[in-house]
Scaffold this motif. Sequence first.
Motif, PDB file in Angstrom:
ATOM      1  N   SER A   1       0.853  -1.193   0.000  1.00  0.00           N
ATOM      2  CA  SER A   1       0.000   0.000   0.000  1.00  0.00           C
ATOM      3  C   SER A   1       0.880   1.231   0.000  1.00  0.00           C
ATOM      4  CB  SER A   1      -0.921   0.007   1.227  1.00  0.00           C
ATOM      5  OG  SER A   1      -1.524   1.277   1.391  1.00  0.00           O
TER       6      SER A   1
ATOM      7  N   THR B   1      -0.335   4.213   0.410  1.00  0.00           N
ATOM      8  CA  THR B   1      -0.887   5.064   1.467  1.00  0.00           C
ATOM      9  C   THR B   1      -0.300   4.695   2.820  1.00  0.00           C
ATOM     10  OG1 THR B   1      -2.956   5.310   0.230  1.00  0.00           O
ATOM     11  CG2 THR B   1      -3.001   5.838   2.581  1.00  0.00           C
TER      12      THR B   1
ATOM     13  N   GLN C   1       1.070  10.014  -0.205  1.00  0.00           N
ATOM     14  CA  GLN C   1       0.865   8.897  -1.121  1.00  0.00           C
ATOM     15  C   GLN C   1       1.425   9.219  -2.496  1.00  0.00           C
ATOM     16  OE1 GLN C   1      -1.273   8.686  -3.898  1.00  0.00           O
ATOM     17  NE2 GLN C   1      -1.145   6.450  -4.213  1.00  0.00           N
TER      18      GLN C   1
ATOM     19  N   SER D   1       4.381   7.222  -4.546  1.00  0.00           N
ATOM     20  CA  SER D   1       4.115   6.723  -5.896  1.00  0.00           C
ATOM     21  C   SER D   1       5.150   7.240  -6.886  1.00  0.00           C
ATOM     22  CB  SER D   1       2.710   7.140  -6.328  1.00  0.00           C
ATOM     23  OG  SER D   1       2.453   6.684  -7.637  1.00  0.00           O
TER      24      SER D   1
ATOM     25  N   ARG E   1      -0.661  -2.064 -10.341  1.00  0.00           N
ATOM     26  CA  ARG E   1      -1.668  -1.248  -9.700  1.00  0.00           C
ATOM     27  C   ARG E   1      -3.015  -1.937  -9.848  1.00  0.00           C
ATOM     28  NH1 ARG E   1       3.523   0.521 -10.538  1.00  0.00           N
ATOM     29  NH2 ARG E   1       3.844   2.613  -9.617  1.00  0.00           N
TER      30      ARG E   1
ATOM     31  N   TYR F   1      -7.148  -2.500  -7.974  1.00  0.00           N
ATOM     32  CA  TYR F   1      -8.200  -1.736  -7.296  1.00  0.00           C
ATOM     33  C   TYR F   1      -7.886  -1.662  -5.806  1.00  0.00           C
ATOM     34  CZ  TYR F   1     -12.822  -0.391  -5.560  1.00  0.00           C
ATOM     35  OH  TYR F   1     -13.861   0.258  -4.927  1.00  0.00           O
ATOM     36  N   ARG F   2      -7.797  -0.447  -5.292  1.00  0.00           N
ATOM     37  CA  ARG F   2      -7.548  -0.160  -3.889  1.00  0.00           C
ATOM     38  C   ARG F   2      -6.217  -0.741  -3.379  1.00  0.00           C
ATOM     39  NH1 ARG F   2     -13.215  -0.561  -0.468  1.00  0.00           N
ATOM     40  NH2 ARG F   2     -14.311   1.135  -1.566  1.00  0.00           N
ATOM     41  N   GLY F   3      -5.220  -0.700  -4.218  1.00  0.00           N
ATOM     42  CA  GLY F   3      -3.933  -1.161  -3.738  1.00  0.00           C
ATOM     43  C   GLY F   3      -2.973  -1.526  -4.843  1.00  0.00           C
TER      44      GLY F   3
END
Length: 303
Positions: A24, A26, A36, A40, A57, A59-61
């Motif tokens: 992650s 984040t 974040q 990245s 990459r 969805y959500r992570g």
Amino acid sequence: MSWMARSASLNGLRVFETAARHLSFTAAARELRSTQSAVSQQVRALEEQLGLPLFERIYRGVKLTEAGHTLFVSVQESFAGIDRTIERLQHRHRHPHVNILTDFSFAAYWLMPRLPSFRERYPHVDVRIVTNQGVLDWRTQEVDVAIVFCDERALAGGVPLLFHEDVFPVCSPGFLQQHGPIESIEALSRAPLLTLTADQGQRWLDWPSYFRQLGGIAYHESSELTFNNYTLLIQAAIAGQGIAMGWSGLVDDLLDKGMLIGLSDMRLRSARGYGVVDARPDAPGEAKRALWEWILECAARQT
């Protein structure tokens, strides 16, 4: 190492490791106290430097690619090794250590009784004692200072002398009560003698040499009790099992405590003795210097 690998910054690898561990960007940003987007960007810059995709990459992570997983394992191992090295260096700086090589008898009867005074004076120095009963070769071991039994050539070559080989028979009070007084070399030669073997090339005085030099008696070792360890031999003498050859400097405390009696009229001194050797002259240090000076100070007080 290729130019591409060298161009990967340590900070970029640290960001990558954190992101890969959390899977992650984040969470990695929270740990690194960054953002974040900054995480990245640094990961993308690393991917461009290496020419390899490290994350997919999703969805959500994110998830690691095969190359990313391989790099993650390697980077974690490398960082762990760096952390361990830094920890060792910091510990060594806070608690410097010094390794001493000597024989069992010197360690037990001379060094150990005196060592508390060194530790009281230098509580931050860790002392590690390496013992061996055979011929001591400090060149093959990780030691800083060696305290060894030296012959005349070594002492003449500049090895600092702690004390000469000064020997005399010793026995327990109970032994004398049982066997009567030993008042002559001839009487000593007929007594049960405890023998220390020299099967590994040691050059200390033995009974045949002792009798030959002191009394001109051709003494041949009997089959009484024979040891290859001086500490055990002295314990046998304390137990009243025979007469041992006592080295001044090693048996002094036992004489003071009355555990042994010395037949000092039959004393013999040789040109050999214990010396102290700087086993790593190319590696100076405060801990080694402190130990070296303390050893010489103790020896000077003894003489």
